[in-house]
Enzyme design. Structure first.
Site, PDB file in Angstrom:
ATOM      1  N   GLU A  63       0.813  -1.223   0.000  1.00 15.42           N
ATOM      2  CA  GLU A  63       0.000   0.000   0.000  1.00 15.42           C
ATOM      3  C   GLU A  63       0.847   1.273   0.000  1.00 15.42           C
ATOM      4  O   GLU A  63       0.641   2.157   0.826  1.00 15.42           O
ATOM      5  CB  GLU A  63      -0.978  -0.023   1.184  1.00 15.42           C
ATOM      6  CG  GLU A  63      -1.896  -1.226   1.115  1.00 15.42           C
ATOM      7  CD  GLU A  63      -2.848  -1.369   2.312  1.00 15.42           C
ATOM      8  OE1 GLU A  63      -2.942  -0.431   3.109  1.00 15.42           O
ATOM      9  OE2 GLU A  63      -3.488  -2.425   2.420  1.00 15.42           O
ATOM     10  N   GLU A  68      -5.191 -10.964  -1.307  1.00 12.68           N
ATOM     11  CA  GLU A  68      -6.028 -10.779  -0.106  1.00 12.68           C
ATOM     12  C   GLU A  68      -7.516 -10.869  -0.461  1.00 12.68           C
ATOM     13  O   GLU A  68      -8.351 -10.143   0.084  1.00 12.68           O
ATOM     14  CB  GLU A  68      -5.733  -9.414   0.552  1.00 12.68           C
ATOM     15  CG  GLU A  68      -4.278  -9.218   0.919  1.00 12.68           C
ATOM     16  CD  GLU A  68      -3.996  -7.912   1.662  1.00 12.68           C
ATOM     17  OE1 GLU A  68      -4.945  -7.281   2.192  1.00 12.68           O
ATOM     18  OE2 GLU A  68      -2.824  -7.515   1.721  1.00 12.68           O
TER      19      GLU A  68
END
Ligand code: 9MR
Length: 362
Positions: free
Chosen positions: A158, A273
């Site tokens: 991220e 994920e």
């Protein structure tokens, strides 16, 4: 009773592909070429949360039954390993890594650099030299400990701004503030130096929707990887988290163009994920489960038809345990159903979709 043609072929020891090849006037199935070759199985896995892993034997059994790959969900994060500045605590990570190794499961490491899940002392670092020293020492120590055991690392997690069109491209974190965009290079360079055989991945979310910021996120991810490669710094893949919002539509064209660009850079893709955020779906459980399976199917099909992911990993296995419950609570208070097993560990339609890729049937 006369045999049907397919049964006759089977009885003669011919596969369906041999029969197809014969019909096409070819000597063998191999001559059909890769287009009709059976698809390679895609390893499937899940993130595992240590507290649940310790407390619930059904959870451990589900990891054994369904997974080829295990990802410590939180135990390789700075918060877990570096809560005490003066020493590294590998207790949780070692437990999950040991379980995976004893049971012949591959491992993904998550994550060497992230702007969240940091201990307070790391959030208070104040100089460039301090941040660089800590980051390099952390990656050296963690990657070295699991060298040759954790095959793939989410090196950075991220790092792309939520909407890079608004003053992007990098996310505002302690690493970006103290080291600038170079934090990405430092992380990849260090990981590659310590374990030259590890697969090194840039992991991030929302690459799949249709808004302009998402297209920009894809562009930034490719750009970061291209720059690393131009500097001779190893990067092997882009990890798509794929926390899919059931109420939003997928940008199939954008996704497929992304896969083409990933291929042009010589990179792999992994789904890291996967889960479905179902807070806006109707209450009926069956309706939600079918919608989730269909969304996951469309998403994976769009990707796989261009580039086969190295792995498909869900962020948990059973609806009993998921971050979605707290982060995306439903207005009707019904429990979220984001994962491939239900709260009683029974496979849902999503598992059937995932299983097709795992078994090389899609
Ligand atoms: O699911 C994880 C949750 O248990 C943790 O409290 C949280 C903070 O460490 O991280 C969650 O996992 C995140 C992952 O590491 C990165 N992508 C988003 C995931 C969901 O928040």
């Amino acid at each position: 009773m006369p045999l049907r043609k397919r049964d006759r072929d089977n009885a003669a020891g011919l596969t369906r592909r041999d029969a197809l090849a014969a019909a096409a006037g070819l000597a063998s199935a191999a001559a059909l070429g890769p287009a009709l070759a059976a698809p390679a199985p895609i390893p499937f896995g899940s993130a595992a949360q240590i507290e649940t892993f310790r407390a619930d034997p059904r959870y451990r059994q589900a990891l054994l039954t369904y997974c080829d790959v295990i990802v410590p969900m939180n135990d390789l994060k700075w918060e877990a390993i570096r809560h005490d500045r003066s020493r590294f605590d590998f207790s949780g990570a070692d437990e999950l890594v040991g379980f995976a190794e004893r049971n012949g499961k591959a491992l993904r490491g998550h994550a060497l650099l992230w702007g969240e899940a940091l201990p307070p002392w790391a959030r208070e670092m104040s100089t460039r030299a301090e941040a660089e020293r800590e980051l390099v020492e952390h990656i050296e120590t963690v990657v070295d400990r699991y060298k040759g055991r954790i095959a793939t690392w989410d090196v950075v997690n991220e790092v792309i701004k939520f909407d890079p069109l608004e003053g992007g491209p990098m996310r505002d974190t302690i690493w970006q503030r103290l080291l600038g965009p170079e934090h990405v290079e430092i992380a990849f360079r260090t990981a590659a130096r310590v374990d030259p055989k590890a697969r090194l991945v840039l992991n991030d979310f929302n690459f799949e929707e249709g808004w302009p910021g998402t297209a920009e996120r894809r562009r930034v991810a490719l750009d970061i990887c291209r720059r690393l490669k131009d500097k001779g710094i190893p990067v092997h893949g882009i990890g798509m988290q794929a926390h899919l919002y059931a109420e939003n539509s997928l940008d199939i064209d954008g996704l497929q163009a992304f896969m083409v660009e990933i291929g042009k850079l010589g990179l792999d893709v992994e789904i890291t994920e996967l889960d479905v955020i179902d807070w806006k779906l109707p209450a009926d459980a069956g309706t939600r489960d079918r919608a989730a399976a269909s969304l996951v199917g469309s998403f994976l099909n769009a990707i796989v038809s261009v580039r086969r992911p190295k792995a498909i990993v869900t962020w948990g296995l059973s609806d009993r345990y998921s971050w979605i419950h707290d982060t995306f609570p439903r207005k009707d208070k019904a429990k979220a159903r984001p994962l491939p097993l239900d709260a009683d560990f029974k496979p849902k339609p999503m598992m059937a979709v995932l299983d097709r890729y795992r078994r090389g049937r899609a």
